[in-house]
Design a protein around this motif. Structure first.
Motif, short mmCIF file in Angstrom:
data_model
loop_
_atom_site.label_atom_id
_atom_site.label_comp_id
_atom_site.label_asym_id
_atom_site.label_seq_id
_atom_site.Cartn_x
_atom_site.Cartn_y
_atom_site.Cartn_z
N TRP A 90 0.83 -1.21 0.00
CA TRP A 90 0.00 0.00 0.00
C TRP A 90 0.86 1.26 0.00
CZ3 TRP A 90 -3.51 -2.12 4.50
CH2 TRP A 90 -4.40 -3.07 3.97
N ILE A 91 1.85 1.32 0.88
CA ILE A 91 2.64 2.56 0.98
C ILE A 91 3.67 2.68 -0.15
CG2 ILE A 91 2.30 2.77 3.47
CD1 ILE A 91 5.11 1.70 3.88
N GLU A 92 3.86 1.58 -0.91
CA GLU A 92 4.65 1.71 -2.14
C GLU A 92 3.91 2.54 -3.17
OE1 GLU A 92 5.72 -1.86 -4.05
OE2 GLU A 92 6.79 -2.70 -2.35
N GLY A 93 2.59 2.36 -3.23
CA GLY A 93 1.78 3.08 -4.20
C GLY A 93 2.15 2.77 -5.63
N HIS A 94 2.58 1.53 -5.91
CA HIS A 94 3.00 1.11 -7.25
C HIS A 94 4.20 1.91 -7.76
CE1 HIS A 94 -0.61 -1.31 -7.48
NE2 HIS A 94 -1.38 -0.25 -7.32
N SER A 95 4.99 2.45 -6.83
CA SER A 95 6.14 3.24 -7.27
C SER A 95 7.44 2.79 -6.63
CB SER A 95 5.92 4.72 -6.94
OG SER A 95 5.84 4.92 -5.55
N ALA A 137 0.59 8.25 3.11
CA ALA A 137 -0.87 8.19 3.08
C ALA A 137 -1.39 8.42 1.67
CB ALA A 137 -1.44 9.21 4.05
N TYR A 138 -0.81 9.40 0.98
CA TYR A 138 -1.22 9.64 -0.41
C TYR A 138 -0.95 8.43 -1.28
CZ TYR A 138 -0.65 10.99 -5.24
OH TYR A 138 -0.71 11.00 -6.61
N LEU A 139 0.24 7.80 -1.14
CA LEU A 139 0.57 6.63 -1.96
C LEU A 139 -0.42 5.50 -1.71
CD1 LEU A 139 4.46 6.63 -1.71
CD2 LEU A 139 3.08 7.18 -3.70
N MET A 140 -0.94 5.39 -0.49
CA MET A 140 -1.93 4.34 -0.21
C MET A 140 -3.16 4.50 -1.08
SD MET A 140 -1.79 3.81 3.93
CE MET A 140 -3.09 2.57 3.87
N THR A 141 -3.57 5.74 -1.33
CA THR A 141 -4.79 5.96 -2.11
C THR A 141 -4.62 5.64 -3.58
OG1 THR A 141 -4.25 8.30 -2.48
CG2 THR A 141 -5.53 7.75 -0.50
N ARG A 142 -3.38 5.34 -4.02
CA ARG A 142 -3.18 4.90 -5.40
C ARG A 142 -3.58 3.44 -5.59
NH1 ARG A 142 2.75 6.92 -7.54
NH2 ARG A 142 2.27 9.14 -7.86
N ASN A 143 -3.76 2.72 -4.51
CA ASN A 143 -4.11 1.30 -4.58
C ASN A 143 -5.62 1.13 -4.64
OD1 ASN A 143 -1.43 -0.36 -3.81
ND2 ASN A 143 -1.49 1.54 -2.63
#
Length: 748
Positions: free
Chosen positions: A481-486, A629-635
């Motif tokens: 989640w905190i990776e955010g696909h990055s 937290a922002y990266l989590m919302t990419r999932n």
């Protein structure tokens, strides 16, 4: 009998590759359509057509030779090469297309045979040509039914007829030569077909060079025979086509060339030899195609690429003759005969084959571009750019012949590819994709390392410590989640021990960790390290994992189990000490605390109904929490989840502080709700009450006097039991959320 003992009984270069390839190339188009092409578009354009078509075949032959001399080509020919290079999806897609192309070719050649028969014997009965063609298909099916031995014997007789017919034509054409005819035939014949329609009619002439590789499973030494036999066949055929085109232009009047498909017979020294050549070449080409197509289908079936093709994997006799595939190929050929129009069939065949050649060239370029040490073709002069040019020329030719048909062909290939991508199980063989991806990783890492580091390039590179299998899945889900696909996550286990026993345990632990990740569908790189001292291993590991710009910047681990902390105070002390040491080495810390009941409640909540809370601190840790937290919302698991930034340390007016935070969030382009709690007697209680129903809470972590605390100095043991899932964060890096691209970071 072993495989090695059977090999010497296979066919050699001349009989297995050169002869079937030459007999297919120098066939129907040479005798019945080359004169028509010369008569309509003229000699210069005909030579250009021969040159362009030959360029495709030469470049594809080079690609074929490069791959054939690098791997042992087994049954399946071109399909085998592409599937073992680009993988099962591309291999399966092109295998189906090539099977259909060869099966259609059988009908194409038999229609040509029928045209020759009706012209020779002046047969004008309606549908006579189609009846003769259908009978020829059935005859070829009978011969193929009994295997390759009979076909091999027949092809030498056919080769003799072909040679004699060409000699007869050459002698006769020389006797009819007229320079004025040659001059008149140089330019195009206005009002007739253009260059690309003529190219589409001619192109099937150069497709026969794959006949040898399609029989790869029947060759004694395919690695040696395929490149040599193919090169000889293509070279000789180009020479023959050029010479025959020139002789036709100088020996036959333009009007006859345009209207009379039997022009070669009219000028030959002995006309019946041309008839014999036509009959022999067309039937041998049909037979070669009907022998090759079922073997491709059989290879597809044996590879279990398409489960519904399983029946075609059955072979008969010592040679494993694919009789079920022969039956299906025969039916397709009979359907092709029903079309009747040879020019229409030629265009269809041209499109099928040019797609195949384009993918074969691309597959070879793809394999070579991986620069794997295992890619060692015997062609020392081979250059991958030749295959790239071959693929681009094939694509251009395909679109130029018929743009609509070309786009449809590409769409069909991609559709089958996508189907296999979504349905194919784990590949049962090694292909070139991993080598290509590893080479891309190398090239990109070197390129990224050569550029200056900048804040806008930051992304989480996570090292997750996990010895507890029961809690590992939750930890790694959170990491994703905190990776955010990055970012990237490496999960590490450290085993304390030494000697042989430690090495055995290490090997077992590595396999167990790999199985665990695969079984749970977790995206992380597994790493198991054996060390004599945990306290030494941790700081070494955090400094060593990763390479270049992918070195880790964040350490992630589960919060220490309260029961273990009580039972073993020394373990809690080591836990804190290793965390602190990692922080002092410059690594961000994230400690994850998720009890099973909180996790179950989270998984039962839809993404948009989950709330992410951040207990704000105006420093690097606060900014790191905001980014995570922002990266989590990419999932997809958190798509639409609102972020709340909560603070209770306002030293100014509440409304003013809220406006300041909202402006700061707006400047860094992160959508979040700001909640400023008034300072009361116990602001911690206000924060806990505000976040009690949230899905996850990011809390700043502190370490004071050998104790974990929040940023206010409150022991975490007093906070965590009263909150849902918590991520404790301590930033060792300064986070620049604005990351102005014009402000370059220059290292000393």
């Amino acid at each position: 009998m072993s495989k090695n003992s059977e090999k010497p009984q296979g066919m050699g270069t001349f009989g297995g590759v050169f002869t079937p390839s030459v007999l297919t190339i120098l066939g129907l188009v040479l005798f019945l359509r080359l004169g028509y092409v010369v008569g309509t578009v003229g000699l210069w354009q005909t030579l250009l057509i021969i040159g362009l078509a030959s360029l495709v075949s030469v470049l594809t032959s080079i690609s074929l030779a490069a791959v054939a001399t690098n791997i042992e080509v087994k049954s399946g020919g071109v399909y085998y090469i592409i599937s073992r290079t680009l993988g099962v999806a591309y291999g399966g897609a092109i295998g189906l297309v090539l099977f259909v192309a060869l099966a259609v070719s059988v009908g194409f050649y038999c229609v040509g045979f029928a045209e020759g028969v009706t012209a020779t014997f002046d047969i004008t009965t309606p549908f006579a040509a189609q009846g003769i063609a259908a009978a020829a298909v059935l005859l070829m099916a009978v011969i193929a039914w009994f295997g390759s031995d009979l076909a091999t014997r027949v092809q030498y007789v056919v080769m003799a007829f072909l040679v004699f017919s060409l000699i007869s034509f050459g002698m006769g054409a020389w006797g009819h030569w007229d320079n004025s005819r040659l001059v008149a035939a140089l330019g195009p014949n206005q009002g007739w077909i253009g260059f690309w329609p003529a190219f589409a009619i001619f192109f099937p002439a150069v497709t026969g060079f794959t006949q040898g590789v399609n029989m790869s499973g029947d060759l004694a030494d395919p690695v040696r025979s395929i490149p040599r036999g193919t090169a000889y066949a293509v070279g000789l055929s180009i020479l023959v086509y050029v010479v025959v085109a020139v002789l036709l232009a100088g020996a036959v009047p333009r009007g006859i060339l345009t209207f009379d498909y039997g022009a070669m017979r009219n000028v030959a020294a002995f006309g019946p030899l041309i008839d014999a050549g036509i009959f022999a070449a067309t039937l041998s080409s049909a037979l070669a195609s009907l022998m090759g197509a079922p073997r491709i289908l059989q290879s597809l079936a044996k590879d279990k690429v398409f489960p519904f093709l399983a029946v075609f994997g059955v072979g008969h006799g010592p040679s494993d003759n694919p009789r079920n595939g022969i039956l299906l190929g025969t039916l397709i050929a009979l359907g092709t005969v029903a079309l009747g129009n040879l020019n229409v069939i030629a265009s269809v065949v041209a499109m099928f084959f040019v797609v195949t050649y384009g993918l074969l060239n691309y597959a070879t370029y793809f394999e070579a571009s991986g620069r794997s040490p295992s890619f060692r073709p015997a062609l020392s002069w081979y250059d991958p750019r030749l295959s790239l040019v071959g693929g681009l020329v094939s694509l251009g030719v395909m679109l130029a012949i018929n743009l609509t048909a070309g786009l449809v062909a590409i769409a069909v290939i991609l559709a089958v590819y996508q189907y296999l991508q979504s349905t194919a199980t784990e590949s049962r063989w090694a292909d070139g994709q991993r080598s290509y991806e590893l080479q891309a990783v190398r090239d990109n890492l070197l390129a990224a390392s050569a550029r200056p580091e900048h804040a806008r390039d930051w992304r989480p590179q996570i090292l997750a410590f996990s010895n507890d299998e029961a809690r590992r899945e939750r930890l790694l889900r959170f990491a994703a989640w905190i990776e955010g696909h990055s970012g990237l996550t490496t999960v590490i286990r450290i085993l304390e021990g030494k000697g042989r026993r430690a090495r055995r345990e290490l090997a077992l632990a590595e396999k167990a960790l790999e199985r665990d990740l695969a079984a749970k569908g977790l995206t992380a790189f597994p790493l198991v390290v054996s060390a004599t001292d945990l306290d030494v291993a941790v700081p070494v590991a955090v400094q060593s994992v990763g390479i270049g710009p992918t070195r880790i910047n964040t350490v992630l681990l589960n919060w220490l189990d309260p029961a273990k902390r009580t039972e073993d105070p020394e373990q809690a002390k080591r836990f804190l000490g290793n965390l602190h040491a990692s922080f002092l080495l410059g690594f961000n810390l994230v400690v994850f605390d998720a009890h099973e009941d909180d996790w179950e409640r989270l998984t039962a909540t839809r993404p948009a109904a989950r709330t992410i809370d951040i207990w704000w601190s105006d420093n690097a840790t606060g900014r790191l929490m905001l980014v995570l937290a922002y990266l989590m919302t990419r999932n997809t698991d958190w798509r639409g989840a609102p972020i709340r930034v909560i603070t209770a340390d306002a030293e100014t007016d509440v409304d003013l502080r809220q406006a300041e935070l909202e402006e700061e969030l707006k400047s860094v382009r992160i959508a979040a709700e700001v909640i400023v709690l008034p300072i009361g007697d116990d602001r911690l209680e206000g924060l806990i009450g505000q976040s009690a129903d949230s899905a996850i809470v990011f809390v700043p972590l502190g370490i004071r006097e050998q104790e974990f605390t929040d940023w206010l100095g409150t022991p975490l043991a007093n906070i965590l039991p009263r909150l849902p899932i918590v991520a404790l964060v301590m930033a060792a890096e300064e986070m620049d959320l604005s990351a102005d691209p014009d402000q370059a970071e220059i290292s000393d």
